[in-house]
Scaffold this motif. Structure first.
Motif, PDB file in Angstrom:
ATOM      1  N   GLY A   1       0.811  -1.211   0.000  1.00  0.00           N
ATOM      2  CA  GLY A   1       0.000   0.000   0.000  1.00  0.00           C
ATOM      3  C   GLY A   1       0.845   1.262   0.000  1.00  0.00           C
ATOM      4  O   GLY A   1       2.019   1.257  -0.368  1.00  0.00           O
ATOM      5  N   GLY A   2       0.222   2.345   0.434  1.00  0.00           N
ATOM      6  CA  GLY A   2       0.934   3.627   0.505  1.00  0.00           C
ATOM      7  C   GLY A   2       1.142   3.991   1.960  1.00  0.00           C
ATOM      8  O   GLY A   2       1.301   3.112   2.801  1.00  0.00           O
ATOM      9  N   GLY A   3       1.125   5.276   2.250  1.00  0.00           N
ATOM     10  CA  GLY A   3       1.152   5.708   3.634  1.00  0.00           C
ATOM     11  C   GLY A   3       2.389   6.455   4.076  1.00  0.00           C
ATOM     12  O   GLY A   3       2.402   7.025   5.166  1.00  0.00           O
ATOM     13  N   LEU A   4       3.434   6.443   3.256  1.00  0.00           N
ATOM     14  CA  LEU A   4       4.659   7.164   3.655  1.00  0.00           C
ATOM     15  C   LEU A   4       4.358   8.637   3.864  1.00  0.00           C
ATOM     16  O   LEU A   4       3.769   9.285   3.007  1.00  0.00           O
ATOM     17  CB  LEU A   4       5.701   7.055   2.554  1.00  0.00           C
ATOM     18  N   GLY A   5       4.787   9.160   4.987  1.00  0.00           N
ATOM     19  CA  GLY A   5       4.447  10.536   5.339  1.00  0.00           C
ATOM     20  C   GLY A   5       5.386  11.569   4.729  1.00  0.00           C
ATOM     21  O   GLY A   5       6.444  11.245   4.179  1.00  0.00           O
TER      22      GLY A   5
ATOM     23  N   GLU B   1       2.307   1.602  -3.199  1.00  0.00           N
ATOM     24  CA  GLU B   1       1.277   2.511  -3.731  1.00  0.00           C
ATOM     25  C   GLU B   1       1.374   3.895  -3.093  1.00  0.00           C
ATOM     26  O   GLU B   1       0.442   4.332  -2.418  1.00  0.00           O
ATOM     27  CB  GLU B   1      -0.119   1.955  -3.430  1.00  0.00           C
ATOM     28  N   PRO B   2       2.463   4.584  -3.283  1.00  0.00           N
ATOM     29  CA  PRO B   2       2.582   5.894  -2.644  1.00  0.00           C
ATOM     30  C   PRO B   2       1.681   6.928  -3.307  1.00  0.00           C
ATOM     31  O   PRO B   2       1.504   6.918  -4.527  1.00  0.00           O
ATOM     32  CB  PRO B   2       4.049   6.260  -2.882  1.00  0.00           C
ATOM     33  N   GLY B   3       1.106   7.770  -2.505  1.00  0.00           N
ATOM     34  CA  GLY B   3       0.340   8.894  -3.026  1.00  0.00           C
ATOM     35  C   GLY B   3       0.982  10.173  -2.510  1.00  0.00           C
ATOM     36  O   GLY B   3       1.775  10.836  -3.188  1.00  0.00           O
ATOM     37  N   ARG B   4       0.685  10.465  -1.247  1.00  0.00           N
ATOM     38  CA  ARG B   4       1.160  11.694  -0.619  1.00  0.00           C
ATOM     39  C   ARG B   4       2.676  11.873  -0.732  1.00  0.00           C
ATOM     40  O   ARG B   4       3.154  12.982  -0.981  1.00  0.00           O
ATOM     41  CB  ARG B   4       0.774  11.655   0.863  1.00  0.00           C
TER      42      ARG B   4
ATOM     43  N   ILE C   1      -9.703  21.047   1.647  1.00  0.00           N
ATOM     44  CA  ILE C   1     -10.574  20.718   2.789  1.00  0.00           C
ATOM     45  C   ILE C   1      -9.801  20.108   3.953  1.00  0.00           C
ATOM     46  O   ILE C   1     -10.346  19.894   5.034  1.00  0.00           O
ATOM     47  CB  ILE C   1     -11.730  19.794   2.345  1.00  0.00           C
ATOM     48  N   ARG C   2      -8.523  19.829   3.779  1.00  0.00           N
ATOM     49  CA  ARG C   2      -7.781  19.087   4.806  1.00  0.00           C
ATOM     50  C   ARG C   2      -7.792  19.760   6.184  1.00  0.00           C
ATOM     51  O   ARG C   2      -7.994  19.082   7.188  1.00  0.00           O
ATOM     52  CB  ARG C   2      -6.353  18.789   4.351  1.00  0.00           C
ATOM     53  N   PRO C   3      -7.573  21.068   6.271  1.00  0.00           N
ATOM     54  CA  PRO C   3      -7.624  21.680   7.612  1.00  0.00           C
ATOM     55  C   PRO C   3      -8.996  21.497   8.265  1.00  0.00           C
ATOM     56  O   PRO C   3      -9.088  21.131   9.443  1.00  0.00           O
ATOM     57  CB  PRO C   3      -7.320  23.161   7.343  1.00  0.00           C
TER      58      PRO C   3
HETATM   59  N1  LLP Z   1      -3.249   2.594  -1.245  1.00  0.00           N
HETATM   60  C1  LLP Z   1      -4.471   2.517  -0.708  1.00  0.00           C
HETATM   61  C2  LLP Z   1      -5.200   1.252  -0.751  1.00  0.00           C
HETATM   62  C3  LLP Z   1      -5.048   3.667  -0.123  1.00  0.00           C
HETATM   63  O1  LLP Z   1      -6.245   3.590   0.416  1.00  0.00           O
HETATM   64  C4  LLP Z   1      -4.333   4.884  -0.114  1.00  0.00           C
HETATM   65  C5  LLP Z   1      -4.908   6.103   0.461  1.00  0.00           C
HETATM   66  C6  LLP Z   1      -3.046   4.903  -0.697  1.00  0.00           C
HETATM   67  C7  LLP Z   1      -2.537   3.744  -1.245  1.00  0.00           C
HETATM   68  C8  LLP Z   1      -2.203   6.139  -0.739  1.00  0.00           C
HETATM   69  O2  LLP Z   1      -1.892   6.566   0.541  1.00  0.00           O
HETATM   70  P1  LLP Z   1      -0.797   7.718   0.781  1.00  0.00           P
HETATM   71  O3  LLP Z   1       0.521   7.196   0.274  1.00  0.00           O
HETATM   72  O4  LLP Z   1      -1.212   8.921   0.038  1.00  0.00           O
HETATM   73  O5  LLP Z   1      -0.795   7.907   2.246  1.00  0.00           O
HETATM   74  N2  LLP Z   1      -7.561  12.375   2.206  1.00  0.00           N
HETATM   75  C9  LLP Z   1      -6.666  11.957   3.265  1.00  0.00           C
HETATM   76  C10 LLP Z   1      -5.878  10.726   2.899  1.00  0.00           C
HETATM   77  C11 LLP Z   1      -6.735   9.538   2.509  1.00  0.00           C
HETATM   78  C12 LLP Z   1      -5.906   8.340   2.105  1.00  0.00           C
HETATM   79  C13 LLP Z   1      -6.761   7.290   1.488  1.00  0.00           C
HETATM   80  N3  LLP Z   1      -6.042   6.142   1.030  1.00  0.00           N
HETATM   81  C14 LLP Z   1      -5.752  13.130   3.593  1.00  0.00           C
HETATM   82  O6  LLP Z   1      -5.903  14.184   3.001  1.00  0.00           O
HETATM   83  O7  LLP Z   1      -4.898  13.009   4.454  1.00  0.00           O
END
Ligand code: LLP
Length: 432
Positions: A238-242, A274-277, A312-314
């Motif tokens: 998955g993702g989640g790296l800060g 799966e990085p996003g942020r 909308i985050r804040p």
């Molecule tokens: N993979 C899966 C299955 C996920 O649900 C998510 C995010 C990611 C990857 C990517 O996560 P990241 O690397 O960006 O942490 N709107 C919220 C964050 C919601 C995240 C949802 N899932 C915010 O603005 O903090």
């Protein structure tokens, strides 16, 4: 890692471009994104995992800007999607569906069918009924599709309850202990080829420990599954790296890779990320203009032209975003202020009790770290058109999305015939 946004010559620049010039030319609120920063983050993460069989899939829910998607597709990066709409955007830029993973607890038949027809790489299944639905869709299409099960490792992580996903009472994933049974039952689904484990423990995680704990649980599970005769070839973490919003010092990709390496050594699994942020959060800012400064006995407000409908985050997560003056005023008095938008909600703020150099009306402010979950979560609340987006690369920039007009806000809507005002009555008071 280079900073995408820095003050040079008295003005904030996005790479080589003056943010002030961009705002003057394209108006505000304006999302400005650094393509260079984004690609550098991707390449650095990919490099950090060299030596571990892996693939990176950008979680495009964080930012679905077409320019970014196209640039990343050119790099050979894959994509993590959660809807048919996201797949449609990827196809619009010509990204290869063979590099796409489809996640989410509520995929519809129509979405699964579109993804299967497109030939995506894999579905991340989040419930048994979903597995059966996917089997039906695949059978109807006469195709075999690849899938994994999203398992809930019951690890608590993530910066805020709303973005923490892997504890056992979460709607996401399947209970860990059910996995052997699920794999066994899935054998009867002849159109599914279930070959992996998926997990995503949360978002904005700044330490490696929760990832390592989750990976260990997953590798253990893979051992059990293999002992039962199942073929398991991929582990999606998955993702989640800060990222750094407020001075956090998140684990680097190198530290993340180094911590996972021993866990994966000898596991004979291909790692999916799966990085996003991490890729896009600090690649973007939201630029807004100060409309008014309102001082009261209790509180001072800086009222700007961006609002919760833009970012909308804040409001939603009490998220902290840095606020920078685009052109700092040396010697300006510093005060604690709320930076608020025009939306009619007391929850409409970009910052609260923030010590800032008090700006003047007309000044520009940049809200930092707005690249992830910024524009994608924007709405038209209060009938505000969504902001324009600009992508910067070196000294160049492109408008990748024009500002929505008031007419855009009416698109697709109509007044029922029976309720229409007769031409003669238009613009007149109905009751005198
Ligand atoms: N993979 C899966 C299955 C996920 O649900 C998510 C995010 C990611 C990857 C990517 O996560 P990241 O690397 O960006 O942490 N709107 C919220 C964050 C919601 C995240 C949802 N899932 C915010 O603005 O903090």
């Amino acid at each position: 890692m280079s900073e995408a946004f820095a003050h040079r010559g008295g003005v904030l620049r996005a790479e080589g471009v003056s943010v002030e010039a961009l705002a003057r030319r394209h108006g505000t609120p304006l999302y400005v994104t650094s393509l260079g920063h984004f690609l550098e983050r991707y390449r650095r993460l990919d490099r950090a995992f060299a030596g571990i069989p892996h693939r990176v899939f950008f979680s495009m829910k964080a930012n679905a800007n077409l320019g970014l998607l196209a640039a990343l597709a050119r790099e050979g990066c894959g994509f993590d999607i959660v809807s048919g709409g996201e797949l449609h955007r990827l196809r619009a830029v010509g990204a290869d569906p063979a590099g796409v993973l489809f996640a989410g607890v509520g995929k519809t038949d129509a979405e699964m069918e579109a993804a299967a027809r497109a030939g995506i790489l894999m579905f991340n299944i989040e419930s048994w009924p979903e597995a059966e639905a996917l089997e039906r869709v695949a059978r109807r299409l006469g195709r075999r599709v690849r899938a994994d099960f999203r398992i809930n490792p019951d690890v608590r992580a993530g910066a805020h309850a709303k973005i923490s996903t892997a504890h056992k009472a979460s709607k996401f994933g399947l209970p860990y202990h059910q996995a052997p049974d699920l794999f066994r039952r899935a054998r009867a689904l002849r159109h599914l080829d279930v070959t992996g484990i998926h997990l995503h423990i949360g978002s904005q995680i700044t330490e490696v420990a929760p990832f390592v704990a989750a990976a260990k649980r997953a590798v253990e599970l893979v051992r059990v599954l293999r002992a039962q005769g199942h073929r398991v070839t991929t582990l999606n973490l998955g993702g989640g790296l800060g990222i750094d919003y407020a001075g956090e010092r998140p684990a680097t990709p190198e530290a993340y890779a180094a911590a996972l390496r021993p866990v994966l050594e000898g596991a004979d699994l291909e790692l999916f990320l799966e990085p996003g942020r991490f890729l896009v959060g600090n690649a973007g800012v939201l630029v807004c203009r100060v409309l008014y400064v309102k001082e009261t006995r209790w509180k001072d407000f800086v009222i700007v032209d961006a609002a919760m409908n833009d970012l909308i985050r804040p409001s939603l997560y009490e998220a902290w975003h840095g606020i920078l003056p685009v052109r700092p005023r040396p010697g300006a008095r510093r005060r604690r202020v709320d930076v608020v938008g025009p939306v009619c909600e007391s929850g409409d703020y970009l910052a609260q009790d923030r010590l800032l150099s008090v700006p003047e009306p007309g000044d520009l402010l940049a809200v930092r770290s707005a690249g992830a979950y910024g524009m994608v979560m924007a709405s038209n609340y209060n009938q505000r058109g969504r902001a324009a987006e600009v992508l910067v690369s070196g000294a160049r920039h492109w408008v990748t999305r024009r500002r929505e007009t008031w007419d855009d806000l009416l698109r697709g809507e109509s007044v029922p015939e029976e309720l229409r005002l007769a031409p003669a009555a238009r613009g007149k008071r109905v009751r005198p």
